[in-house]
Structure formats: structure tokens, C-alpha cells
Design an enzyme around this catalytic site. Structure first.
Site, PDB file in Angstrom:
ATOM      1  N   ASP A 264       0.875  -1.161   0.000  1.00 14.60           N
ATOM      2  CA  ASP A 264       0.000   0.000   0.000  1.00 14.60           C
ATOM      3  C   ASP A 264       0.919   1.219   0.000  1.00 14.60           C
ATOM      4  O   ASP A 264       2.095   1.136   0.371  1.00 14.60           O
ATOM      5  CB  ASP A 264      -0.953   0.000   1.200  1.00 14.60           C
ATOM      6  CG  ASP A 264      -2.139   0.942   0.966  1.00 14.60           C
ATOM      7  OD1 ASP A 264      -2.076   1.752   0.015  1.00 14.60           O
ATOM      8  OD2 ASP A 264      -3.123   0.877   1.720  1.00 14.60           O
TER       9      ASP A 264
HETATM   10  C1  BGC Z   1      -4.905   3.451  -0.087  1.00 12.27           C
HETATM   11  C2  BGC Z   1      -4.998   2.409  -1.183  1.00 12.27           C
HETATM   12  C3  BGC Z   1      -4.823   3.056  -2.518  1.00 12.27           C
HETATM   13  C4  BGC Z   1      -3.477   3.756  -2.542  1.00 12.27           C
HETATM   14  C5  BGC Z   1      -3.168   4.440  -3.845  1.00 12.27           C
HETATM   15  C6  BGC Z   1      -3.692   4.337  -0.221  1.00 12.27           C
HETATM   16  O1  BGC Z   1      -3.865   5.479   0.540  1.00 12.27           O
HETATM   17  O2  BGC Z   1      -4.929   2.824   1.160  1.00 12.27           O
HETATM   18  O3  BGC Z   1      -6.223   1.735  -1.106  1.00 12.27           O
HETATM   19  O4  BGC Z   1      -4.953   2.138  -3.543  1.00 12.27           O
HETATM   20  O5  BGC Z   1      -3.452   4.747  -1.535  1.00 12.27           O
HETATM   21  O6  BGC Z   1      -3.947   5.551  -4.027  1.00 12.27           O
END
Ligand code: BGC
Length: 744
Positions: A264
Site C-alpha cells: 500500500d
Molecule cells: C490506499 C490504497 C490506494 C493507494 C493508492 C492508499 O492510501 O490505502 O487503497 O490504492 O493509496 O492511491
């Protein structure tokens, strides 16, 4: 003539032979992906290998320029294709061709209880991703609904592992048919947003295997997901993105996952762990995943220069690196390096139609006393629509799932359009929630500012309600921080902005009140007895107003069922009653919070069943404009051997006056077991469409898997011989028929 043709053919053949000989194996699409992976790997330098294990921009990772292996481009996910941001900023790139169709939130999809809708969803969003040249779609999310305060429940598929598993598989397959990978998230135990980077989850193996992992496992083993996203939280004191047990032991070991573990954004914290604990591809480091971050820090990523240095100094070997690179190459050959994938399409009428159908099927009719719904335009001549959510664009906001849509039909617009001149529609604001409408530079363009006092707003709404034949209040949550939004949880189960008081006032002003709750979460309803009709309408995306209007007016007969329990209060939720939500701060100065899931496997209806708590609305609940009667459930044998299947059949009749669909639910109860088990667990469901008066026999075939629990001491699934009950139900609390059988 003959000779010339033959000669030509020979030349052609020779040509293709030389071409095939010239084409390196890794570019030769007649070769298997594994052959191509090995060939590409053998040609790469150490630096090239390290380079492809981490990002080069906010949403892309490099390919191998020298070899013509292309970059990987990712996009959020999971409800539509995120607009383009700048290379190294969260700000908008300012493109004008990156608007998308917003599909309903995944809670709504789960509420359809219809795997065909999940397939349609996956196919459609996959086509949009493909058209926008994205290789990886960051979604779907399948974290289990543990507390109604979790700000991101709207991005997930509810509280039940079986329902989430059946719904996630077709979504994954639908997306990947487009040559676009899913990235199933957030693996695992990311069940709240509060302290999401610092919460160490402590959970027993039964809950882990029976509740929190099944949907991920189904996505991997049945859906064949090509990538998965590690979670921010910790488990066994390691972050989800480099977690020995979750990633190496379970995902790659037990489940045989051959895809890529993507971090993540900002979820990586340590080079050593990132090397050895199962992470493959690092994204978003030195950012909080949402707004701020250090610029151009890609060389400083944990899997960048620090990794290369360790290898060059001989401190770590290249075994792990080769494994990561193999997986990334495999993902590339499945996506960006796949020349046979379809072209995709963006903002097509078919996609709007899909969004509308999924929305219509997911809306849940929670209560309908006095047959207030559907609204009868022969009798109702003046309709009051009240509430901020009747206007507010819900596709902007909420965190990383925020979208820039080509169009979004608001509930008020949808209702107005549907009613035309058949009745008068008067709108009153009623309350002011959050009038802002901006996320990462995408602006809704709505001016929702209103400087009137709550008293003035209520007075106007009550006035309008009194003068109407029927009142539709459209409120609930929104995508602002502290509501249904990433990075923070809700503070309370109750609605904000004085909505409860307003609903009481409206109910007093006009008994013909419909409350439409727009949210991805359960809410408290202190006014439930005062309000005859209640609809759960989710975040419905581009077609929100049209889908909602079709259900309100009865063009569509509602058939959604709740994918999670609506508790009366937080006291009725296991995580709040027994659990340590939102975690207990360690006293060692580490900023880590420990959170023990003391409620164990008793999540959602498993908890209310066990504690004999009457929920406000039960898991699986949802009414229709027609009625269904269930006959007696029968079984094809009363004793089943472990290697056999068992078939259960129940006749279901539409006893009302209009066509409708019912979700017939099968729960299994283990009458006596060595380890404690839930009172009952969902093990089958079918959505069946019936004409008035029509009866159909609904059959479920189960095997020992439906009877098994996870024995943590033996570390295996066990189906214990003995007596079981098959329960057929219209919701977790609306049991229609039962039959006993035994496992030999
Ligand atoms: C989130 C993810 C997301 C990623 C990219 C993170 O803040 O938890 O779910 O895909 O950012 O935007």
C-alpha cells in the site's frame, strides 16, 4: 502458377521462421509466460532487476527500457478509474480525457447478492481501466466489516466471508479478462482507518482463517488474482506489506499465489523485512498515501538503493530479488506486455447501464409500513424532497477512491426526471452537512454553501413537508473525513449535522415519510418507529439518481439485501463490546497500538446470534414490493459421508402481485462441536426472479467444506461428524425452514 503459389508460401514460411528465430523468447507470444519470464530474467542486470521492484512515480513502476519491457501503470480503484495525477504529485495532471463512469460502491455490489452483477462490474470497470491504458486496478477491497465506524467499509463487501468470497471472484475474473490485473486489498486485517499505520492486530487463528482470510483466498485461488496489496496495519508486530506469516507462509505458501504483492502507498518501513517477508513491489514510500510526501524519493525507497547496496556489499543474496522480479515479469506478461488483450472502452452507454443496474439491484428496502413505497403517482401529487444528500455529488471525496466523473445524476435530478410533470417536486435543504466538494484538485463544481441557521433550515423543511402528499428525506453520511472516508473512522454510529432531530420533526409534520440513507455503513436510527419507509441507498455512483428513482417509483422492484448487520447501538457490536477498538497505545514510546480482536469469530450476525441481540436490521435483510413464501426445505439424504455432497431443496413462491427477485439464503448450524462455533453460518445463496404466483424449487449442493471449521491446534479445516441443521432464511433473523442431517 502452382509453382509460384508454392514458392510464395515457402517464402512466407521462411520469413516467419526467420522472424521467430529473431524474436527473443521473452517477446515471443507463442511461448509460455514462464518461458518468457525466465528468458527476460536471464537478460537483466542487477540494477535493472532492483529498479523494477519499486515505483518511479506516484502510480507507475519502471520496465526495462533496453529490452523493450514496458512500465506498469496502476490506478485506483475500486469504483472507477482515478483521474491522472502529476508524475510525482497527488495533484491533478489536468487532463481532459480522464473522466470515468463511477460504479456503485462495493457495499452496494455486495448488497445485490448477485455474482452476475459482480462479473458485470468487473468487466465494465476493467474495460475502463484498459481503455485508459492501466495495467493494474487497485481493487477490489474485501476487508471484513468488523465495526460500523470503519471509514472505509464502503469500499468493501460486508461482514460475511462467504458472501464476500462469492462476490469477489467474478469481479476479479471480469477485470482480468481485459488484460488488466486486479490488486485485491488490503491484505490483511485492515478493519479500521483509525491509526491505520500503527495498529498491531492481535487475532486468533480461527478468526483469521474463518473470517478475515476467506475472501482473499477465494480471490487468489478461484479468481486467480494477479496481484494483491499489503495492508498498512501490523500483525504479529510486522507491517502487512512485509509480513512473514501473511505473505510468505499463507499467501505464497499455503495458497500458492504466483502474482505480485504490491505495497500500500507508504506501507513499507524496513528494507530487511521488505526483502525477505514477501513484498514484491514497493509504492508510495515517504508519502502518507493520500496527500503529502517527499518529492522524487524513488531512489531512496527501501527496495531501491538501500537494497542494491546490501546486495553489492554481499550482505544479502539475490534469491529473493529473482523471485520478486519473476513475479513482476509474470504480471507484465499478463498485462502490459500482452498484445492480445482487448481494447477496452470508456464512458460507454453500456457502462452507465451497468452502473444503473448494479445500483438498482443493490438498493435495500429496509422498511415499508403501510405500503408507502413505491410512490403512487395517481395519488401523490406533491412530493417534498429534503436533505443535502439529494444534491451532493458523492463521487468526489472519500480518499483514494475519489473520482472525476463524466456525469453524475443526483437523487433530486433523478427523481425530477422520472416524475416529469406527473407531480410537483419541491426541494428543501433541511440541514447543512459538508458543503465542500473537492478532492485532490477535482472539484464537484457545486455551490452548496448555505448560511441559514439549523432552526431556519428545519422550519423551512417542516413547512415544505406539511404541504406535501409525501416526503422523501435523503441524507445519511457523505465522503468527508470522519464520515465514510479513508484515513479516519467515524466518531459515532449516529448521523451528524442534526439529521436525527430533523427526521423526527419531519415525521411529525407528515406521516408519509420515506428516509433514504446514503452511506456505506450502518447508522443508528433512533427514529425508526416514526418513519414508515426506509431505503438503504449506498454511494451509487454516476447513475445514483436514476437508480434511486426507479426503486422509489417502483419501475424496479427492490431486491438488495444487507451485506452487514445494522446494530441498534455500538454496544451490540462484538468489536466494541469485547474488542479493544480502536487499540491500546503501547507505553514503550513506539506509537504502536495493540488491538486484540477478543470477539474472535463472532463478527456481525455471528455475534448477535450468539448474544441473542435483536439487530436494528439483520444481515441479509431486504424487502420487496412483492412477498415470497418459502415451503419446507428437503434434503436428498439424511446422512452424508465426508466425500459426498448433499442437496437441499426449498420451494419459493412469489405470493404478491408483481414480479420480484428474492435472495434465498442457506445457513448451516453445527449442532454439537468440539470447538465453539457460531449459531449458524451462511453457506449458500441464490437470487431468483419470480413472476406473480410462480413457484420455483431452489437447490443448494454443499460438501464438507460447508460444514468445516478451522481447527487452530491442528492447523486445518475440520468437518466433524455429527448432527447439522440446514436453515433456509430470508435474512439472518428471518428463518423460514430447517432440516437436520448428519455427517458420518
Ligand atoms: C490506499 C490504497 C490506494 C493507494 C493508492 C492508499 O492510501 O490505502 O487503497 O490504492 O493509496 O492511491
Amino acid at each position: 502458377m502452382k509453382k509460384i503459389i508454392l514458392g510464395g508460401m515457402f517464402l512466407l514460411l521462411a520469413g516467419s521462421l526467420t522472424q521467430a528465430q529473431d524474436t527473443p523468447v521473452y517477446l515471443d507470444e507463442t511461448k509460455t509466460i514462464e518461458e518468457r519470464v525466465e528468458d527476460a530474467l536471464s537478460r537483466m542486470t542487477l540494477e535493472e532487476k532492483v529498479a523494477i521492484t519499486h515505483a518511479q512515480s506516484k502510480f507507475s513502476s519502471p520496465g526495462v527500457d533496453r529490452l523493450g519491457i514496458s512500465e506498469l501503470w496502476m490506478t485506483d480503484g475500486p469504483h472507477g478509474i482515478r483521474p491522472e495525477v502529476l508524475w510525482d504529485e497527488w495533484d491533478q495532471a489536468g487532463w481532459t480525457n480522464d473522466s470515468c463512469v463511477a460504479f456503485p460502491a462495493l457495499t452496494c455490489l455486495a448488497a445485490t447478492w448477485n455474482p452476475e452483477m459482480a462479473q458485470l462490474y468487473g468487466k465494465s470497470i476493467g474495460e475502463e481501466a484498459r481503455y485508459r491504458e492501466k495495467d493494474v486496478l487497485l481493487g477490489p477491497g474485501v476487508n471484513i466489516y468488523r465495526t460500523p465506524l470503519n471509514g472505509r467499509n464502503f469500499e468493501y463487501m460486508g461482514e460475511d466471508p462467504y458472501l464476500a468470497s462469492r462476490m469477489v471472484v467474478p469481479y476479479v475474473q471480469g477485470v482480468q479478462k481485459n488484460g488488466v490485473a486486479v490488486c485485491v486489498k488490503h491484505y490483511a486485517l485492515n478493519n479500521q482507518e483509525s491509526n491505520r499505520h500503527t495498529t498491531n492486530v492481535i487475532v486468533d487463528d480461527r478468526a483469521l482463517y474463518e473470517i478475515y482470510l476467506p475472501a482473499f483466498k477465494a480471490a487468489v485461488q478461484e479468481g486467480k488474482a494477479w496481484s494483491i496489496m499489503g495492508s498498512y496495519n501490523l500483525y504479529q508486530n510486522q507491517h502487512g506489506c512485509h509480513n512473514q506469516r501473511l505473505l510468505n507462509d499463507i499467501l505464497k505458501g499455503e495458497w500458492g499465489f504466483d502474482g505480485v504483492v504490491v505495497s500500500d502507498w507508504g506501507g513499507v518501513h524496513d528494507t530487511g523485512e521488505a526483502i525477505s517477508n514477501g513484498l514484491d513491489l514497493e509504492f508510495g514510500t515517504w508519502t502518507n498515501g493520500l496527500s503529502n510526501g517527499t518529492s522524487n524519493a524513488y531512489d531512496n525507497y527501501y527496495l531501491a538503493q538501500p537494497y542494491l547496496k546490501l546486495i553489492k556489499e554481499g550482505k544479502v543474496g539475490t534469491k529473493e530479488l529473482d523471485d520478486k522480479v519473476r513475479r513482476i515479469l509474470r504480471l507484465m506478461f499478463r498485462t502490459c506486455m500482452n498484445r492480445n488483450k482487448p481494447f477496452g472502452s470508456l464512458c460507454s452507454e453500456a457502462h452507465y447501464e451497468a452502473a444503473r443496474r448494479i445500483g438498482e439491484e443493490g438498493i435495500v428496502l429496509l422498511q415499508n409500513n403501510n405500503g408507502l413505497l413505491p410512490i403512487d403517482l395517481n395519488k401523490v401529487k406533491r412530493i417534498a424532497v429534503i436533505g443535502e444528500n439529494a444534491l451532493k455529488m458523492m463521487t468526489v471525496g472519500g480518499g483514494s477512491s475519489s473520482l472525476k466523473v463524466q456525469r453524475e445524476v443526483s437523487p433530486l435530478e433523478g427523481i425530477r426526471k422520472r416524475i416529469g410533470n406527473k407531480a410537483e417536486v419541491i426541494y428543501a435543504r433541511g440541514y447543512v452537512g459538508d458543503p465542500s466538494g473537492e478532492y485532490n484538485g477535482v472539484v464537484s463544481g457545486q455551490d452548496l454553501k448555505d448560511n441559514r441557521t439549523p432552526e431556519e433550515l428545519t422550519a423551512e423543511a417542516v413547512e415544505v413537508a406539511k404541504a406535501a402528499d409525501c416526503v422523501i428525506f435523503i441524507g445519511g453520511l457523505n465522503k468527508s473525513r470522519g464520515q465514510d472516508c479513508e484515513d479516519a473512522d467515524r466518531k459515532s454510529l449516529n448521523l451528524s449535522y442534526g439529521q436525527d432531530e430533523l427526521i423526527f420533526a419531519l415525521a411529525k409534520a407528515n406521516p408519509n415519510l420515506v428516509v433514504v440513507n446514503i452511506s456505506g455503513n450502518a447508522i443508528a436510527m433512533p427514529w425508526v418507529k416514526e418513519v414508515p419507509a426506509i431505503l438503504q441507498a449506498w454511494f451509487l455512483g454516476s447513475e445514483a439518481g436514476n437508480a434511486l428513482a426507479s426503486v422509489l417509483m417502483g419501475d424496479v422492484n427492490p431486491s438488495g439485501k444487507l451485506p452487514f448487520t445494522f446494530p441498534v447501538s455500538l454496544e451490540d457490536v462484538g468489536a466494541h463490546k469485547l474488542g479493544e477498538y480502536p487499540g491500546i497505545l503501547r507505553t514503550d514510546g513506539s506509537k504502536i497500538l495493540d488491538e486484540k480482536y477478543n470477539e474472535s469469530i463472532y463478527v456481525g450476525y455471528r455475534w448477535t446470534d450468539k448474544e441473542k441481540i435483536k439487530p436494528l436490521f439483520a444481515f441479509g435483510h431486504g424487502l420487496s414490493y412483492t412477498t415470497f413464501e418459502y415451503g419446507k426445505i428437503s434434503v436428498d439424504k439424511t446422512t452424508m459421508k465426508a466425500n459426498e455432497t448433499l442437496t437441499l431443496t426449498v420451494p419459493v413462491t412469489n405470493t404478491g402481485k408483481r414480479e420480484g427477485s428474492e435472495v434465498v439464503q442457506l445457513y448451516i448450524r453445527d449442532v454439537k462441536s468440539t470447538l465453539p462455533r457460531p449459531v449458524k453460518e451462511l453457506k449458500g445463496f441464490q437470487k431468483v426472479k419470480l413472476a406473480p404466483g410462480e413457484t420455483r424449487n431452489i437447490s443448494f449442493t454443499i460438501d464438507k467444506e460447508a460444514l468445516s471449521y478451522f481447527d487452530d491446534a491442528r492447523h486445518e479445516w475440520v468437518a466433524e461428524p455429527g448432527k447439522f441443521e440446514a436453515i433456509v432464511a430470508a435474512s439472518a433473523t428471518d428463518i423460514r425452514s430447517k432440516v437436520s442431517f448428519a455427517l458420518e
